[in-house]
Design a protein around this motif. Sequence first.
Motif, PDB file in Angstrom:
ATOM      1  N   ASP A   4       0.815  -1.226   0.000  1.00 37.82           N
ATOM      2  CA  ASP A   4       0.000   0.000   0.000  1.00 37.82           C
ATOM      3  C   ASP A   4       0.841   1.266   0.000  1.00 37.82           C
ATOM      4  N   GLN A   5       2.169   1.134   0.049  1.00 32.29           N
ATOM      5  CA  GLN A   5       3.048   2.301   0.007  1.00 32.29           C
ATOM      6  C   GLN A   5       3.052   2.915  -1.391  1.00 32.29           C
ATOM      7  N   ARG A   6       3.347   4.210  -1.458  1.00 31.45           N
ATOM      8  CA  ARG A   6       3.488   4.891  -2.742  1.00 31.45           C
ATOM      9  C   ARG A   6       4.890   4.643  -3.290  1.00 31.45           C
ATOM     10  N   SER A   7       4.966   4.161  -4.518  1.00 25.60           N
ATOM     11  CA  SER A   7       6.268   3.874  -5.098  1.00 25.60           C
ATOM     12  C   SER A   7       7.041   5.162  -5.375  1.00 25.60           C
ATOM     13  N   CYS A   8       8.307   5.164  -5.028  1.00 28.55           N
ATOM     14  CA  CYS A   8       9.153   6.335  -5.269  1.00 28.55           C
ATOM     15  C   CYS A   8       9.563   6.466  -6.732  1.00 28.55           C
ATOM     16  N   PHE A   9       9.324   5.448  -7.522  1.00 29.65           N
ATOM     17  CA  PHE A   9       9.726   5.467  -8.926  1.00 29.65           C
ATOM     18  C   PHE A   9       8.548   5.666  -9.874  1.00 29.65           C
ATOM     19  N   SER A  10       7.359   5.831  -9.337  1.00 29.10           N
ATOM     20  CA  SER A  10       6.172   6.038 -10.166  1.00 29.10           C
ATOM     21  C   SER A  10       5.932   7.520 -10.382  1.00 29.10           C
ATOM     22  N   ASP A  11       5.723   7.898 -11.637  1.00 26.33           N
ATOM     23  CA  ASP A  11       5.421   9.298 -11.949  1.00 26.33           C
ATOM     24  C   ASP A  11       3.988   9.656 -11.592  1.00 26.33           C
ATOM     25  N   ASN A  12       3.137   8.646 -11.385  1.00 22.88           N
ATOM     26  CA  ASN A  12       1.720   8.897 -11.088  1.00 22.88           C
ATOM     27  C   ASN A  12       1.366   8.609  -9.638  1.00 22.88           C
ATOM     28  N   GLU A  13       2.385   8.451  -8.786  1.00 31.98           N
ATOM     29  CA  GLU A  13       2.186   8.150  -7.369  1.00 31.98           C
ATOM     30  C   GLU A  13       1.361   6.881  -7.166  1.00 31.98           C
ATOM     31  N   ASP A  14       1.639   5.880  -7.978  1.00 33.65           N
ATOM     32  CA  ASP A  14       0.956   4.596  -7.841  1.00 33.65           C
ATOM     33  C   ASP A  14       1.436   3.870  -6.593  1.00 33.65           C
ATOM     34  N   THR A  15       0.575   3.008  -6.085  1.00 38.13           N
ATOM     35  CA  THR A  15       0.993   2.161  -4.976  1.00 38.13           C
ATOM     36  C   THR A  15       1.940   1.080  -5.501  1.00 38.13           C
ATOM     37  N   ILE A  16       2.633   0.429  -4.588  1.00 37.26           N
ATOM     38  CA  ILE A  16       3.552  -0.636  -4.968  1.00 37.26           C
ATOM     39  C   ILE A  16       2.829  -1.730  -5.745  1.00 37.26           C
ATOM     40  N   LEU A  17       1.648  -2.125  -5.261  1.00 40.39           N
ATOM     41  CA  LEU A  17       0.905  -3.205  -5.904  1.00 40.39           C
ATOM     42  C   LEU A  17       0.477  -2.833  -7.314  1.00 40.39           C
ATOM     43  N   THR A  18       0.193  -1.544  -7.544  1.00 36.75           N
ATOM     44  CA  THR A  18      -0.211  -1.088  -8.874  1.00 36.75           C
ATOM     45  C   THR A  18       0.997  -0.921  -9.791  1.00 36.75           C
ATOM     46  N   TYR A  19       2.044  -0.310  -9.265  1.00 40.08           N
ATOM     47  CA  TYR A  19       3.224  -0.009 -10.086  1.00 40.08           C
ATOM     48  C   TYR A  19       3.944  -1.285 -10.518  1.00 40.08           C
ATOM     49  N   TYR A  20       3.995  -2.260  -9.626  1.00 40.47           N
ATOM     50  CA  TYR A  20       4.663  -3.527  -9.940  1.00 40.47           C
ATOM     51  C   TYR A  20       3.640  -4.644 -10.165  1.00 40.47           C
ATOM     52  N   ALA A  21       2.517  -4.310 -10.778  1.00 43.02           N
ATOM     53  CA  ALA A  21       1.418  -5.275 -10.923  1.00 43.02           C
ATOM     54  C   ALA A  21       1.839  -6.554 -11.645  1.00 43.02           C
ATOM     55  N   ASP A  22       2.696  -6.436 -12.649  1.00 44.12           N
ATOM     56  CA  ASP A  22       3.088  -7.607 -13.434  1.00 44.12           C
ATOM     57  C   ASP A  22       4.402  -8.227 -12.967  1.00 44.12           C
ATOM     58  N   ALA A  23       5.095  -7.564 -12.049  1.00 41.71           N
ATOM     59  CA  ALA A  23       6.389  -8.071 -11.584  1.00 41.71           C
ATOM     60  C   ALA A  23       6.325  -8.643 -10.178  1.00 41.71           C
ATOM     61  N   LEU A  24       5.284  -8.286  -9.437  1.00 45.96           N
ATOM     62  CA  LEU A  24       5.150  -8.718  -8.043  1.00 45.96           C
ATOM     63  C   LEU A  24       4.004  -9.717  -7.945  1.00 45.96           C
ATOM     64  N   GLY A  25       4.341 -10.988  -7.821  1.00 43.01           N
ATOM     65  CA  GLY A  25       3.319 -12.045  -7.824  1.00 43.01           C
ATOM     66  C   GLY A  25       2.765 -12.332  -6.447  1.00 43.01           C
ATOM     67  N   TRP A  26       2.241 -11.306  -5.796  1.00 42.22           N
ATOM     68  CA  TRP A  26       1.671 -11.451  -4.459  1.00 42.22           C
ATOM     69  C   TRP A  26       0.181 -11.748  -4.575  1.00 42.22           C
ATOM     70  N   ASP A  27      -0.271 -12.872  -3.970  1.00 42.70           N
ATOM     71  CA  ASP A  27      -1.679 -13.246  -4.055  1.00 42.70           C
ATOM     72  C   ASP A  27      -2.440 -12.985  -2.769  1.00 42.70           C
ATOM     73  N   GLY A  28      -1.828 -12.271  -1.841  1.00 40.30           N
ATOM     74  CA  GLY A  28      -2.475 -11.951  -0.581  1.00 40.30           C
ATOM     75  C   GLY A  28      -1.974 -12.787   0.582  1.00 40.30           C
ATOM     76  N   SER A  29      -1.350 -13.901   0.270  1.00 34.31           N
ATOM     77  CA  SER A  29      -0.837 -14.757   1.343  1.00 34.31           C
ATOM     78  C   SER A  29       0.573 -15.279   1.069  1.00 34.31           C
ATOM     79  N   SER A  30       0.980 -15.323  -0.196  1.00 36.07           N
ATOM     80  CA  SER A  30       2.315 -15.807  -0.535  1.00 36.07           C
ATOM     81  C   SER A  30       2.791 -15.161  -1.825  1.00 36.07           C
ATOM     82  N   LEU A  31       4.121 -15.182  -2.002  1.00 36.23           N
ATOM     83  CA  LEU A  31       4.715 -14.626  -3.206  1.00 36.23           C
ATOM     84  C   LEU A  31       4.911 -15.748  -4.221  1.00 36.23           C
TER      85      LEU A  31
END
Length: 362
Positions: free
Chosen positions: A208-235
């Motif tokens: 839920d943190q704001r990514s420091c590398f996003s130009d649109n102030e996206d959250t981590i889950l949004t900015y890394y949507a395709d690179a971060l395979g988090w399903d809510g309980s495991s990676l």
Amino acid sequence: MTANDEPVQDRDRVSTFFREKVFGLIKSPMKRAIIGVLLGAWLIISLVNAMKLEPTKETEQFLDEDHPLQKSVKILENEFPIAEDDINLQVYFSWGLDEVDRKGVNQLFKPEFVGEPVFSKDFKFDENCQTAMLVACEKLRNDDDLAPYIKRVGAVGSVSCFVEELGAYAKLGSLSDCDAVKSREWKDDNDWQVSPSDLTKMMEGFIDQRSCFSDNEDTILTYYADALGWDGSSLKYAAITVENQVLDPFGTKSEPVARKQYDKMIELADKLTTDMNGVCGVGPIMTDLDQKFIFMNTQSIYVRSAVQSSVLGVFIAFAVLLMSTRVFHIALFATLSIMSVLLSIIGTMVLLAGVLEALKQS
């Protein structure tokens, strides 16, 4: 009546032409030799030109070359270098994924369905894996030899690595101070890694943190949507993303151009596997989500299929002629005639294309 006892009036014009003109021409040994030499020379020229046949090296034009819009497109594609703000193709090096399950895939009727992901049971995202992924990110970002393949932004490679922000979050407690995050001083003590037992709790606040590398102030889950395979309980998987220097999501490059980039990305994936020495349990799989590499392979299949279809057509023609005439040498010579015509057509097309290209440049 003729020597063959066939009434002259029963002949058609074609028969008369071949019997009286062509037969009289090839009856002379000298004339046959001249025709054979000329035919052989032409077939050699056609063969040489046919061997130059290759896939297109430019994107297909939908408008006439002199059309103002087509001229503008060519200028934009060829005369301007890649800018830092341009959106290029995202290439993923993913750990934790196996080969995609292609069952039920039919690109003709379901173009959006490319298969179901399969997750590796051997993937482990422990401290050693996190360290190795961060080192890999820095190498990809700072290796100048990769400039023709990884887009440069601010003199460094455009590489996206969520492990970098995960480590900063674990060390600093938040991502509110982006200057501290981007300085990378937090990793100097080498105690930023997250243990697997603490990962679930850490992820709850991290995503839920704001990514420091996003130009649109996206959250981590949004900015890394395709690179971060988090399903809510495991990676399930973790990925490093690089932005390709040449390919983009909107256009289609020729097969040789895309193949050069693809081969280098495969080489990088193999190098990452070797350098990381299995610390993540599995090696990375290289892919893109815009199917540019799939289309590259499709172009190669088109060329191979065209050649195979031509050869198959010649064999079918020989079989049909043999069954129809029941005379082997007639079927053979007729098939050779078909092959000569096919070779002549292909050679002429390539020859004319070269002439037109020379005229354009003159």
